[in-house]
Design a protein around this motif. Structure first.
Motif, short mmCIF file in Angstrom:
data_model
loop_
_atom_site.label_atom_id
_atom_site.label_comp_id
_atom_site.label_asym_id
_atom_site.label_seq_id
_atom_site.Cartn_x
_atom_site.Cartn_y
_atom_site.Cartn_z
N ARG A 157 55.31 95.18 5.76
CA ARG A 157 54.79 96.55 5.61
C ARG A 157 55.79 97.59 6.09
O ARG A 157 55.96 98.63 5.46
N ARG A 158 56.50 97.32 7.19
CA ARG A 158 57.35 98.35 7.80
C ARG A 158 58.84 98.16 7.52
O ARG A 158 59.62 99.11 7.64
N ARG A 159 59.26 96.94 7.19
CA ARG A 159 60.67 96.65 6.89
C ARG A 159 61.58 97.02 8.05
O ARG A 159 62.58 97.72 7.88
N ASP A 160 61.23 96.54 9.24
CA ASP A 160 62.03 96.81 10.43
C ASP A 160 62.45 95.48 11.03
O ASP A 160 61.65 94.78 11.65
N ILE A 161 63.72 95.12 10.87
CA ILE A 161 64.22 93.84 11.36
C ILE A 161 64.24 93.81 12.88
O ILE A 161 64.10 92.74 13.49
N TYR A 162 64.40 94.97 13.51
CA TYR A 162 64.38 95.01 14.97
C TYR A 162 63.02 94.56 15.50
O TYR A 162 62.94 93.80 16.47
N ASP A 163 61.97 95.04 14.88
CA ASP A 163 60.63 94.67 15.31
C ASP A 163 60.37 93.18 15.09
O ASP A 163 59.84 92.50 15.96
N LEU A 164 60.75 92.66 13.93
CA LEU A 164 60.53 91.25 13.62
C LEU A 164 61.32 90.35 14.55
O LEU A 164 60.78 89.39 15.13
N HIS A 165 62.60 90.64 14.72
CA HIS A 165 63.45 89.78 15.55
C HIS A 165 63.02 89.79 17.00
O HIS A 165 62.87 88.72 17.64
N HIS A 166 62.78 90.96 17.56
CA HIS A 166 62.46 91.05 18.98
C HIS A 166 61.06 90.53 19.29
O HIS A 166 60.81 90.02 20.38
N SER A 167 60.14 90.67 18.35
CA SER A 167 58.80 90.12 18.58
C SER A 167 58.83 88.59 18.59
O SER A 167 58.21 87.96 19.45
N ILE A 168 59.58 87.99 17.66
CA ILE A 168 59.70 86.53 17.65
C ILE A 168 60.45 86.04 18.88
O ILE A 168 60.04 85.06 19.52
N LEU A 169 61.54 86.72 19.22
CA LEU A 169 62.32 86.31 20.38
C LEU A 169 61.51 86.44 21.67
O LEU A 169 61.52 85.55 22.52
N GLY A 170 60.78 87.54 21.81
CA GLY A 170 59.95 87.73 23.00
C GLY A 170 58.83 86.71 23.08
O GLY A 170 58.50 86.21 24.17
N LEU A 171 58.22 86.39 21.94
CA LEU A 171 57.14 85.40 21.93
C LEU A 171 57.67 84.03 22.36
O LEU A 171 57.03 83.33 23.18
N LEU A 172 58.80 83.61 21.81
CA LEU A 172 59.35 82.30 22.16
C LEU A 172 59.75 82.24 23.63
O LEU A 172 59.55 81.22 24.30
N PHE A 173 60.32 83.32 24.13
CA PHE A 173 60.64 83.35 25.55
C PHE A 173 59.38 83.24 26.40
O PHE A 173 59.36 82.52 27.41
N SER A 174 58.34 83.94 26.01
CA SER A 174 57.09 83.90 26.77
C SER A 174 56.51 82.49 26.82
O SER A 174 56.13 82.00 27.89
N VAL A 175 56.48 81.83 25.69
CA VAL A 175 55.88 80.49 25.62
C VAL A 175 56.76 79.46 26.32
O VAL A 175 56.26 78.62 27.10
N LEU A 176 58.07 79.50 26.09
CA LEU A 176 58.95 78.47 26.64
C LEU A 176 59.15 78.64 28.15
O LEU A 176 59.16 77.63 28.88
N VAL A 177 59.31 79.85 28.62
CA VAL A 177 59.43 80.05 30.07
C VAL A 177 58.14 79.61 30.76
O VAL A 177 58.17 78.97 31.82
N THR A 178 57.00 79.94 30.16
CA THR A 178 55.72 79.51 30.72
C THR A 178 55.60 77.99 30.73
O THR A 178 55.12 77.39 31.71
N ALA A 179 56.05 77.35 29.66
CA ALA A 179 55.98 75.88 29.59
C ALA A 179 56.85 75.24 30.66
O ALA A 179 56.44 74.26 31.31
N VAL A 180 58.05 75.75 30.86
CA VAL A 180 58.95 75.19 31.88
C VAL A 180 58.35 75.35 33.27
O VAL A 180 58.35 74.40 34.07
N ILE A 181 57.84 76.53 33.58
CA ILE A 181 57.25 76.77 34.90
C ILE A 181 56.01 75.89 35.09
O ILE A 181 55.80 75.29 36.16
N THR A 182 55.19 75.80 34.05
CA THR A 182 53.96 74.99 34.14
C THR A 182 54.28 73.53 34.38
O THR A 182 53.69 72.89 35.29
N ASP A 183 55.18 72.95 33.60
CA ASP A 183 55.51 71.54 33.75
C ASP A 183 56.22 71.26 35.08
O ASP A 183 56.04 70.18 35.67
#
Length: 320
Positions: A89-115
């Motif tokens: 809808r918006r055609r903004d690569i900055y939004d797409l890239h940073h949202s995916i990167l932030g999501l993966l960091f959130s999940v993976l950092v949480t997984a490492v700390i949890t385990d």
């Protein structure tokens, strides 16, 4: 006003450049995956479990209401699908890239700390008795510690109660999605639209229900779920604010990189304009000076002509 340039930075035009700029971040993500695999493989701390402690650990051994393979689907793939819809809808690569990167960091950092905490604490699950003694016959050593004769992998999993991995992963992914949606729909714009809050709370409600299912399945104590949810939500908030303004901010609908790009492009356009303006002023000054000179010389010429004409008249009349 600042959304005018949306659509000029697409995946095809700037995708490679943005990904290359954050190449080190993607390498760290790969390192986090390797670390989490190692933490999953190693054995947790086998805490002392005496006979008198078995009173709270004799809950039935049940299957998972939410299987482990489902967590990455609703906590990672579902938010990514929403990010892609927003990008279309918006055609903004900055939004797409940073949202995916932030999501993966959130999940993976949480997984490492949890385990890491799981292995360090080694708290028995509520169904530990039936994991340790599948036939119901408990055996203890001279110190009163359990001597398990069940399946080794099942026993190993029985020492990973605190904190809840399902809950922390759910809140890490869906919590990030909740913050993302609240910024995109401007939920905190002081206009009092309660429907926006319902959209924001929906991912959090689903994550909460996943945590409750872990207690209902007797895989976790309530303290495990509470700690896991708090851990996942905190990491989601930290990772989101690394790339996006707070949702209540006036510019909370876009990533920092987008506004930084606007400022840089604006600065680049102002410099040529300033130089053009200086050149224009210089040319105007030169033209004005030339006009002044022409008018000045014109007056001098007229004066000379008049003086020359009067001299001729005097000569002809015999005055000179």
């Amino acid at each position: 006003m600042r959304e005018v340039q949306l659509g000029s930075h697409t995946l095809r035009s700037h995708g490679y450049t943005v990904a290359r700029t954050h190449m080190h971040d993607w390498l760290i993500l790969f390192l986090l995956v390797v670390i989490d695999i190692i933490l999953y493989v190693i054995h947790p701390f086998y805490r002392f479990v005496g006979k008198d402690m078995m009173t709270d650990l004799k809950y039935p051994l049940k299957s998972n209401t939410v299987p482990a393979w489902a967590v990455p689907i609703y906590a990672v793939l579902l938010p990514m699908l929403i990010f892609i819809v927003v990008y279309i809808r918006r055609r903004d690569i900055y939004d797409l890239h940073h949202s995916i990167l932030g999501l993966l960091f959130s999940v993976l950092v949480t997984a490492v700390i949890t385990d890491a905490i799981k292995n360090a604490v080694g708290r028995p699950r509520p169904d530990f008795f039936w994991r340790c003694f599948p036939d119901g016959k408990d055996v203890y050593d001279t110190l009163g510690d359990v001597i398990c004769h069940g399946d080794k992998s099942v026993i190993k999993e029985g020492h990973k109660s605190f904190p809840s991995g399902h809950t922390s992963g759910s809140f890490a992914g869906l919590g990030f999605l909740s913050l993302y949606l609240s910024g995109k729909i401007k939920a905190f714009d002081s206009k009092g639209h309660v429907a926006k809050l319902c959209i924001v709370f929906l991912p959090l409600l689903f994550a909460l229900l996943v945590g409750i299912s872990r207690v209902d399945d007797y895989w976790h104590h309530w303290q495990d779920v509470f700690a896991g949810g708090l851990l996942g939500l905190v990491m989601a908030t930290f990772c989101y604010l690394q790339f996006f303004p707070p949702p209540y901010h006036s510019e909370g609908w876009g990533p920092y990189a987008y506004f930084r790009m606007l400022e840089e492009s604006r600065g680049m356009t102002q410099v040529p304009n300033a130089q053009t303006g200086d050149q224009t002023q210089l040319l105007e000054a030169l033209v004005a000076n030339q006009d002044d000179r022409q008018s000045y010389h014109g007056c001098m010429s007229l004066g000379l002509v008049r003086d020359h004409g009067s001299t001729l008249d005097e000569l002809e009349s015999g005055r000179r």
